[in-house]
Design a protein around this motif. Structure first.
Motif, PDB file in Angstrom:
ATOM      1  N   LYS A 117       0.853  -1.193   0.000  1.00  7.97           N
ATOM      2  CA  LYS A 117       0.000   0.000   0.000  1.00  7.97           C
ATOM      3  C   LYS A 117       0.887   1.240   0.000  1.00  7.97           C
ATOM      4  O   LYS A 117       1.604   1.494   0.964  1.00  7.97           O
ATOM      5  CB  LYS A 117      -0.900  -0.003   1.236  1.00  7.97           C
ATOM      6  CG  LYS A 117      -1.842   1.186   1.311  1.00  7.97           C
ATOM      7  CD  LYS A 117      -2.679   1.110   2.574  1.00  7.97           C
ATOM      8  CE  LYS A 117      -3.547   2.347   2.729  1.00  7.97           C
ATOM      9  NZ  LYS A 117      -4.340   2.292   3.976  1.00  7.97           N
ATOM     10  N   ARG A 121      -0.446   8.673  -3.221  1.00  4.44           N
ATOM     11  CA  ARG A 121      -0.878   8.339  -4.582  1.00  4.44           C
ATOM     12  C   ARG A 121      -0.758   9.581  -5.450  1.00  4.44           C
ATOM     13  O   ARG A 121      -1.074  10.691  -5.009  1.00  4.44           O
ATOM     14  CB  ARG A 121      -2.330   7.870  -4.584  1.00  4.44           C
ATOM     15  CG  ARG A 121      -2.594   6.657  -3.698  1.00  4.44           C
ATOM     16  CD  ARG A 121      -2.662   5.402  -4.507  1.00  4.44           C
ATOM     17  NE  ARG A 121      -2.933   4.240  -3.668  1.00  4.44           N
ATOM     18  CZ  ARG A 121      -3.506   3.135  -4.108  1.00  4.44           C
ATOM     19  NH1 ARG A 121      -3.865   3.037  -5.376  1.00  4.44           N
ATOM     20  NH2 ARG A 121      -3.703   2.116  -3.304  1.00  4.44           N
ATOM     21  N   ASP A 371      -6.233   5.363   5.373  1.00  2.00           N
ATOM     22  CA  ASP A 371      -6.566   5.631   3.974  1.00  2.00           C
ATOM     23  C   ASP A 371      -7.195   4.382   3.368  1.00  2.00           C
ATOM     24  O   ASP A 371      -6.648   3.279   3.493  1.00  2.00           O
ATOM     25  CB  ASP A 371      -5.307   5.990   3.178  1.00  2.00           C
ATOM     26  CG  ASP A 371      -4.592   7.215   3.741  1.00  2.00           C
ATOM     27  OD1 ASP A 371      -5.291   8.126   4.225  1.00  2.00           O
ATOM     28  OD2 ASP A 371      -3.344   7.247   3.708  1.00  2.00           O
ATOM     29  N   SER A 372      -8.331   4.559   2.692  1.00  2.00           N
ATOM     30  CA  SER A 372      -9.057   3.432   2.108  1.00  2.00           C
ATOM     31  C   SER A 372      -9.147   3.594   0.591  1.00  2.00           C
ATOM     32  O   SER A 372     -10.147   4.081   0.068  1.00  2.00           O
ATOM     33  CB  SER A 372     -10.466   3.326   2.711  1.00  2.00           C
ATOM     34  OG  SER A 372     -11.156   2.208   2.198  1.00  2.00           O
ATOM     35  N   PRO A 373      -8.090   3.210  -0.143  1.00  2.00           N
ATOM     36  CA  PRO A 373      -8.102   3.377  -1.603  1.00  2.00           C
ATOM     37  C   PRO A 373      -9.189   2.535  -2.263  1.00  2.00           C
ATOM     38  O   PRO A 373      -9.545   1.450  -1.785  1.00  2.00           O
ATOM     39  CB  PRO A 373      -6.712   2.902  -2.026  1.00  2.00           C
ATOM     40  CG  PRO A 373      -5.883   2.948  -0.779  1.00  2.00           C
ATOM     41  CD  PRO A 373      -6.821   2.664   0.342  1.00  2.00           C
ATOM     42  N   ASP A 375      -9.001   0.765  -4.808  1.00  3.18           N
ATOM     43  CA  ASP A 375      -8.523  -0.520  -5.298  1.00  3.18           C
ATOM     44  C   ASP A 375      -8.163  -1.489  -4.172  1.00  3.18           C
ATOM     45  O   ASP A 375      -7.503  -2.504  -4.407  1.00  3.18           O
ATOM     46  CB  ASP A 375      -7.323  -0.338  -6.237  1.00  3.18           C
ATOM     47  CG  ASP A 375      -6.118   0.307  -5.554  1.00  3.18           C
ATOM     48  OD1 ASP A 375      -6.196   0.642  -4.357  1.00  3.18           O
ATOM     49  OD2 ASP A 375      -5.083   0.480  -6.234  1.00  3.18           O
ATOM     50  N   SER A 376      -8.598  -1.200  -2.945  1.00  2.00           N
ATOM     51  CA  SER A 376      -8.344  -2.116  -1.828  1.00  2.00           C
ATOM     52  C   SER A 376      -9.040  -3.454  -2.084  1.00  2.00           C
ATOM     53  O   SER A 376     -10.133  -3.516  -2.658  1.00  2.00           O
ATOM     54  CB  SER A 376      -8.853  -1.516  -0.517  1.00  2.00           C
ATOM     55  OG  SER A 376      -8.163  -0.327  -0.195  1.00  2.00           O
ATOM     56  N   ARG A 436     -14.764   4.659  -0.534  1.00  2.00           N
ATOM     57  CA  ARG A 436     -13.677   4.500  -1.509  1.00  2.00           C
ATOM     58  C   ARG A 436     -12.893   5.807  -1.644  1.00  2.00           C
ATOM     59  O   ARG A 436     -13.474   6.884  -1.757  1.00  2.00           O
ATOM     60  CB  ARG A 436     -14.233   4.094  -2.866  1.00  2.00           C
ATOM     61  CG  ARG A 436     -14.770   2.667  -2.930  1.00  2.00           C
ATOM     62  CD  ARG A 436     -15.380   2.399  -4.292  1.00  2.00           C
ATOM     63  NE  ARG A 436     -15.817   1.020  -4.445  1.00  2.00           N
ATOM     64  CZ  ARG A 436     -17.008   0.565  -4.039  1.00  2.00           C
ATOM     65  NH1 ARG A 436     -17.865   1.393  -3.441  1.00  2.00           N
ATOM     66  NH2 ARG A 436     -17.332  -0.698  -4.224  1.00  2.00           N
ATOM     67  N   ASP A 437     -11.571   5.685  -1.641  1.00  2.00           N
ATOM     68  CA  ASP A 437     -10.663   6.827  -1.779  1.00  2.00           C
ATOM     69  C   ASP A 437     -10.897   7.893  -0.712  1.00  2.00           C
ATOM     70  O   ASP A 437     -10.746   9.089  -0.954  1.00  2.00           O
ATOM     71  CB  ASP A 437     -10.787   7.448  -3.181  1.00  2.00           C
ATOM     72  CG  ASP A 437     -10.140   6.579  -4.248  1.00  2.00           C
ATOM     73  OD1 ASP A 437      -9.195   5.835  -3.911  1.00  2.00           O
ATOM     74  OD2 ASP A 437     -10.576   6.637  -5.407  1.00  2.00           O
ATOM     75  N   THR A 439     -10.058   9.101   3.417  1.00  3.16           N
ATOM     76  CA  THR A 439      -9.264   8.932   4.626  1.00  3.16           C
ATOM     77  C   THR A 439     -10.193   8.955   5.823  1.00  3.16           C
ATOM     78  O   THR A 439     -10.927   9.930   6.041  1.00  3.16           O
ATOM     79  CB  THR A 439      -8.208  10.031   4.769  1.00  3.16           C
ATOM     80  OG1 THR A 439      -7.246   9.901   3.713  1.00  3.16           O
ATOM     81  CG2 THR A 439      -7.473   9.915   6.101  1.00  3.16           C
TER      82      THR A 439
END
Length: 678
Positions: A117, A121, A371-373, A375-376, A436-437, A439
């Motif tokens: 991770k 980004r 952070d929760s991207p 694409d997790s 998604r995306d 924080t």
């Protein structure tokens, strides 16, 4: 605190040893963590030379048996110890990723769950000569964006470190590119430039792109000399100036670094390893007492100077605990001890602020970030429209527990092996939100600490926010347990073997849902997959159960090589309680889809119900050696509103012979896309 959090002691001490308490159990040994560069022996856990050290230890042994019961327990403890050692070896194999590429050049593909991770980004994926020159003088934020800003930190972190640039341009930066999906760089080198310099600089570009420098305050690039082999130029090659780099290994432990292999025209360059090391004498973790003597370089999502970063938390999960929390914790390194999860189950990134003092365990407050991207792995694997419940639970509970451990909950018994376990809690979704995306910022409070024989209990409250608005809140109870206390757990029913409802009602009409067959259809909607494939079949009794509205029953074989054992926890593998809860949720979702109640809904998706307090209680854990788990669900209520369908239930889970999980008012909701709030 609510009633569910009141701790009852006898489940942990109901059956005492018939012999005097054994000496503290020997610790598990651990191989040193892999690193991309050679390092001298460590002089301090806070300086450049620090590295994770192996701590040899003899094999564990069970206490002497003096009765049939003690003999049985001895056998079970011995089997458990063997499984732990096996899991430790498996974890080193899965997490270390240290091996060289195969002779054929084929890289082993990393799973999405285990993917590195990045600390930042960037939308920038191509670099021209101007951008490369900016990286060479240290203007990193000017090239990649504001998320790479560290104020005046890291003046020596720059591309090529003052040498001549060997790269003319970078044509592609691919975060998940390459055969191993660990990353790929495509570039062109300056005519006549040395292929090794070009490969090293391409690796440095990828290190900067993934933000490896952001968790150190005064670092510099270090490297080892790679191997160089002349190869035949293929007909498909882009030319002698083409540079193609594939990442073989990238990590934060023991120091932020990566190893790559590169093809530069007719030259193959292997074992290109670069890392970021602090200057000699510069601290990389807290001092004694738990606070850094100086800022460690990491910024929050809002530009604040944070207390601890991804680097310290990675060490807390599987590295040097002295680097993570201060010198008082260094002796826990490489042995079985309290840790947070690792890999894709490490769901807290930074401790932003802390108001508390080490050794004072009555109260403290703090703030964390995760952070929760988009694409997790869990967004790809869940049946939910957004984040699954297990991640809500894991990120909130990991953030909550951190402060108690940081303040020294285990330091009063430093020579005793203590394992951390969640005992229960209550949590409520406050609003429906797509994370998604995003924080996630969590504000938590340590409410109190209670010492008991063989254990220390701590209670917490917490609130999670996204974009400044709360969306989830709860309270929870954690315990630190000695090995003897864990061995003496007797579940929720004081050691009695309580049958399931189905066992008490053997004549009930049953039908089976083949969940695995539905999952095997790639087009099957609203289906949990891959890492969240937690359920294979489901037994249904329509009109059955405690409330006469439906009953669900499922069993699952526990495979010691299930992916989560290597993540939760390092050298102390147990199934995360949140995944047990997730299994129950999947059973409810499958029943809801099969019931026909959702027929006619347009573009439906599962969401976490808003305003429904959910309570869980754990009095035991599922181990790699347990063989199987069993769940039952008692349907309690089915509610409808315009475009929405909500199911509420109570549930329990068993390991062989013991009921250890109890879930109250667990709920799932199916809603049409765009439906008004409940």
């Amino acid at each position: 605190m609510t009633e569910v959090l009141e701790f009852v002691g006898e489940p942990f001490d109901a059956v005492a040893w018939t012999t005097p308490p054994p000496e503290p159990a020997p610790r598990h040994d651990a191989a040193p963590e892999p690193g991309p560069v050679a390092r001298p022996e460590p002089a301090s856990p806070h300086t450049q030379e620090a590295a994770v050290q192996a701590v040899p230890a003899p094999a564990e042994s069970a206490p002497p048996a003096a009765s049939t019961l003690a003999e049985l327990r001895t056998v079970l403890v011995s089997a458990h110890s063997g499984a732990l050692r096996a899991q430790a070896a498996l974890q080193r194999r899965l997490l270390g990723l240290p091996g060289r590429a195969a002779a054929s050049g084929v890289l082993v593909r990393v799973s999405d769950e285990a993917a590195f991770k990045p600390l930042a980004r960037s939308a920038v994926t191509r670099l021209g000569a101007t951008e490369l020159r900016r990286l060479a003088v240290g203007d990193l934020a000017e090239v990649f964006g504001a998320g790479y800003d560290q104020e005046d930190c890291n003046p020596e972190v720059r591309l090529a470190a003052g040498a001549e640039l060997a790269l003319a341009e970078v044509t592609a930066l691919q975060l998940r590119g390459g055969a191993g999906r660990r990353g790929r760089v495509l570039a062109r080198r300056v005519p006549g430039a040395d292929p090794v310099d070009a490969a090293v600089q391409a690796a440095q570009v990828f290190a900067l792109y993934t933000g490896l420098h952001l968790c150190l305050a005064d670092a510099r690039f270090v490297r080892v000399d790679p191997q160089v082999t002349r190869i035949e130029q293929s007909a498909e090659a882009d030319g002698d100036d083409a540079v193609e780099v594939e990442v073989e290994w990238i990590d934060l432990v023991p120091r932020p670094g990566l190893r790559v292999r590169a093809r530069c025209g007719g030259t193959l360059v292997t074992d290109v390893a670069v890392a970021l090391h602090e200057r000699p004498g510069v601290p990389v973790g807290p001092e004694r007492g738990g606070f850094p003597a100086r800022w460690l370089g990491r910024m929050s999502s809002l530009g604040e100077r944070v207390l601890l970063s991804e680097f310290q938390l990675a060490h807390l999960a599987r590295g040097d605990q002295g680097i993570a929390l201060g010198p008082e914790f260094a002796h826990y390194t490489g042995i079985k001890a309290t840790r947070i999860p690792t890999g894709g189950l490490l769901l807290v990134d930074r401790i932003v602020t802390l108001q508390g003092e080490r050794g004072k365990l009555d109260s403290a407050t703090y703030r964390t970030e995760y952070d929760s991207p988009a694409d997790s792995w869990y967004y790809a694997d869940t049946a939910n429209a957004s984040m699954p419940n297990c991640v809500y639970m894991e990120t909130s509970l990991q953030s909550a527990l951190l402060i108690g451990y940081h303040l020294g909950a285990t330091l009063s018994r430093p020579d005793e092996t203590q394992s951390l376990r969640n005992l229960g809690g209550t949590a409520t979704v406050l609003r429906e939100v797509d994370l998604r995306d995003t924080t996630i910022r969590q504000d938590s409070a340590l409410v109190g600490t209670t010492d008991m024989p063989g254990s220390t209990l701590q209670s917490f409250t917490y609130t999670l926010s996204a974009d400044g608005e709360p969306f989830y809140a709860g309270e929870t109870l954690f315990g630190y347990f000695s090995e003897q206390a864990l061995a003496n757990q007797t579940g929720l029913d004081a050691g009695r073997s309580v049958p399931t409802w189905l066992e008490q009602n053997p004549g009930s009409g049953m039908r089976t849902l083949d969940v695995a067959a539905r999952r095997a259809d790639p087009a099957a909607p609203l289906c949990s997959r891959d890492h969240l494939s937690l359920l294979d079949d489901l037994t249904v009794v329509d009109g059955g159960g405690q409330y006469g509205k439906g009953y669900l029953h499922a069993e699952r074989t526990i495979d010691p090589e299930d992916w989560f054992f290597a993540r939760h926890f390092h050298l102390d593998p147990v199934i995360p309680g949140s995944l047990g809860v997730e299994t129950v949720i999947q059973a409810m979702q499958e029943w809801l889809l099969d019931s026909g109640l959702a027929d006619g809904m347009r573009d439906p998706g599962f969401v976490l119900p808003v305003g429904v307090p959910f309570t869980w209680k754990y009095r035991g854990q599922f181990l790699p050696t347990d063989g199987s788990s069993t769940l039952e669900v008692h349907v309690k209520q089915v509610q409808r509103k315009s475009g929405r369908l909500r199911l509420t239930a109570d549930a329990s889970m068993w390991k062989p012979g013991l009921r250890i999980y109890e879930l109250t008012d667990i709920a799932v909701e199916l809603r049409e896309n765009g439906a008004a709030p409940w």
